[in-house]
Design a protein around this motif. Sequence first.
Motif, PDB file in Angstrom:
ATOM      1  N   ARG A 524       0.850  -1.189   0.000  1.00 51.33           N
ATOM      2  CA  ARG A 524       0.000   0.000   0.000  1.00 51.33           C
ATOM      3  C   ARG A 524       0.886   1.240   0.000  1.00 51.33           C
ATOM      4  NH1 ARG A 524      -5.336  -1.361   3.709  1.00 51.33           N
ATOM      5  NH2 ARG A 524      -5.657  -3.471   2.905  1.00 51.33           N
ATOM      6  N   ARG A 525       0.287   2.382  -0.288  1.00 54.37           N
ATOM      7  CA  ARG A 525       1.086   3.601  -0.438  1.00 54.37           C
ATOM      8  C   ARG A 525       1.631   4.115   0.895  1.00 54.37           C
ATOM      9  NH1 ARG A 525      -2.278   7.865  -3.868  1.00 54.37           N
ATOM     10  NH2 ARG A 525      -3.700   7.628  -2.104  1.00 54.37           N
ATOM     11  N   GLY A 532      -9.243   4.072  -2.043  1.00 51.86           N
ATOM     12  CA  GLY A 532      -9.527   2.708  -2.467  1.00 51.86           C
ATOM     13  C   GLY A 532     -10.919   2.320  -2.016  1.00 51.86           C
ATOM     14  N   ARG A 547      -5.559   0.616  -1.161  1.00 46.70           N
ATOM     15  CA  ARG A 547      -5.283  -0.749  -1.635  1.00 46.70           C
ATOM     16  C   ARG A 547      -3.848  -0.862  -2.154  1.00 46.70           C
ATOM     17  NH1 ARG A 547      -9.036  -3.442   1.067  1.00 46.70           N
ATOM     18  NH2 ARG A 547     -10.888  -2.119   1.154  1.00 46.70           N
ATOM     19  N   TRP A 549      -0.706  -1.252  -4.788  1.00 46.33           N
ATOM     20  CA  TRP A 549      -0.369  -0.616  -6.065  1.00 46.33           C
ATOM     21  C   TRP A 549       0.697  -1.429  -6.800  1.00 46.33           C
ATOM     22  CZ3 TRP A 549      -1.390   4.709  -7.864  1.00 46.33           C
ATOM     23  CH2 TRP A 549      -2.419   5.326  -7.148  1.00 46.33           C
ATOM     24  N   GLN A 587      -4.616   0.060  -8.919  1.00 47.81           N
ATOM     25  CA  GLN A 587      -4.631  -0.679  -7.663  1.00 47.81           C
ATOM     26  C   GLN A 587      -5.132  -2.095  -7.895  1.00 47.81           C
ATOM     27  OE1 GLN A 587      -6.808   1.363  -4.510  1.00 47.81           O
ATOM     28  NE2 GLN A 587      -6.432   3.340  -5.479  1.00 47.81           N
ATOM     29  N   SER A 607     -10.434   0.788  -9.559  1.00 51.09           N
ATOM     30  CA  SER A 607      -9.691   1.959 -10.020  1.00 51.09           C
ATOM     31  C   SER A 607      -9.333   1.794 -11.498  1.00 51.09           C
ATOM     32  CB  SER A 607      -8.436   2.139  -9.168  1.00 51.09           C
ATOM     33  OG  SER A 607      -7.559   1.029  -9.324  1.00 51.09           O
TER      34      SER A 607
END
Length: 736
Positions: A524-525, A532, A547, A549, A587, A607
Amino acid sequence: MWGPGRKLAFGAAPGPKSKVWFTLADGSLSEVLYPTLERIVLHELRFFASARGAPPVDDASDGQHKITWLAPGVPAFTVESTHHEYRLTKDFVTDPDENALVIAGTFTPELPDVRLYMQASAHWTPGTEGNFSEVLDTHPPALVMRQQDVWVCIVGPFSRATTGYFRSSDVHVELHDTDGQMTNLYDRAGPGNVTVGAELGVRSGSFQLALGFAHSRADAEEVARLALQKGAGSLRTEFARRWRAQPDLPAGLAKVSGDDGALARASLTILRCLEDKSYAGAFIASPAAPWGESNHDGNHVYNKVWPRDLCRIATALLDAGDTDAALRAFRHLQSHQRPDGAWTQNWAVHGTPHWTSTELDQVALAILLAWRLGVAGCLDHDPYPVMVRAAAQFLIREGPLTQLDRWEDLGGLSPSTLAACIAALIASAEFAGDAGEHVAAAHLRAVADYWNDRVETWCSTAAGQYLRLAGDPDRRPTEGAVAPEFLELVRYGLRRPKDDRILKSLESVDARLKKTLPGGPSWRRCVGDRYGEHDDGSPWDGDGTGRLWPVLTAERVRHFFSMGLPAAELVRTMESFAGPGLMLSEQIWDGPDLPARGLYTGRANGSAAPLGWAHAEYLQLLAMVALAGFPDIVLPARRRYTEVPPQEPAFVWSHKHQITKLLAGRRFKVQLPRPGSVHYSFDGWTTFEDVEAVDTTLGAWVADVPTHRLAPGATFAWTAHYGTGWEGINYSVTIV
């Protein structure tokens, strides 16, 4: 109104003649774009199977779909849809010479009374009155829709046709309301959210539909009928021939992939399809809108040009051997540079800004693209005087804090943004030196040295944990969101892959952001990310749960390989995220399977898919593995920051970076926006001195204050004097 953000496929013909791009979602035709990637004209075209006395079967939502490419790297597609009441195969291809799309189908009902219906709707552009539609009195009837100045005509073996309004009086509603039959027929509709529909005269077997696009009804009809006359078979043959004439994927990239180059060839094709045909080099981020089914404002859409995504795409094309495309992207970038040297956050393919904030990393990446093109020997002109110089001026004038970081929702001191900026300033200094501007080069290096020296103090805790963002250059952060942003420091050669701070921070990132899926791990970021789906699978609505990536998996592959570890397993992980249509998404879903919402663990969520940035990162990591090298490293930066003992550079003050603390033993540079001098005192103005600011030739004048002889705890004051008089403000800095 958009269709699903998760596209199953995306395609177009190569070359400038056909200006039609199409997407597939849920096994059906989704958005069609014409005559530019900015313009969405068709919302969807889907099929229904229906019999008397039963509700219609929506092929898109009720069928099971299997997709195949026409050939590796050739973006025409076959979708095989199955349901217990029928089988429906659909081939989708565009005419390489006309603005037309053909759908060739084969319908096999399980019972003789099951009929096949088609429904199409135009894209409703927010802020307009809507669209118009009409059934033409031809044999068989033709269907037309007008969306402002664009006409769409659909021809095929229709036995009966009608028009209406989406989800009000369309074919699907009609079949529901009239016991599985189409009985109420209308000739015209609009203005509004119009649809057209028809019953196909084919009870069982093959059929073909053609969609023509033009700026007049007559031309749209002529284009559609001409495409139908050519036939899907001949169009597929010519379509494939044109694509195979494009420069091929380097063999080395396919060899290091885990799927014999299937995703690599698809990625190269997808990146090429993201380029507009009227505005050369305008590569959009994606032909989708994230969570498009619930996205109706026309704002949060990805069919725009982002400098970040454009630079990533251009670099990937360069690594994949398509230097002409990379140069077109670079020229497009140059042509949309603002007078202040920066670029807006994003813009339409024709140049109109969409979001107008500024991201420093997007300015830096433009410089780094120029550097990469230069290192590869691909530049056909000197970019320093026409682009690089102004961009570097913007960085030293506006940095180091960025209005927005690379995720575009917050700003401050970002490790990833700083990494790109430092590398870009060193590259700019090399350009300046080559141009004989040695004073400018020296100042660019001085600013880069200062920012590089302060990255850890600005962006990591005392324990050595890098954070996503910080905001105060005078105080070390004590808390913040854990994120893998710091890996960009390794990407450009500013830190060693095995730097203790890097490895320690990765432990925290893995503990809090990593999740292992069936195909492998992703990240996740940042901690606290809300971009998300909600946990129940409902779409992001301004809130949700962040979520995983795929681009972060690619970045981790890069670091893994840089430490001398084998990367094949993580390459295969990236490939597992692509799914059957070979579309890498923004994502991927990391929750349990939710079939009702089309969410499956390890596959694209709602996404945007395909995302050009993700496909670009995948191609770049293959090039890295194939070359056993790291093309993104800026070698002068690596030599300066990792191959010699750490330096103690001067601090650089500017009006956008008004620091109030200075390390003992360091010099202090004051960067002024115009000619002047610095009037300073080390003893509370009992005595004072003046130092004239030197012209860096970069629109900045720099005065060196000899603060290195001041002891900790001391405070000095200063102000500026210009030709027009005193600045009128006294500044104070404390030695720590």
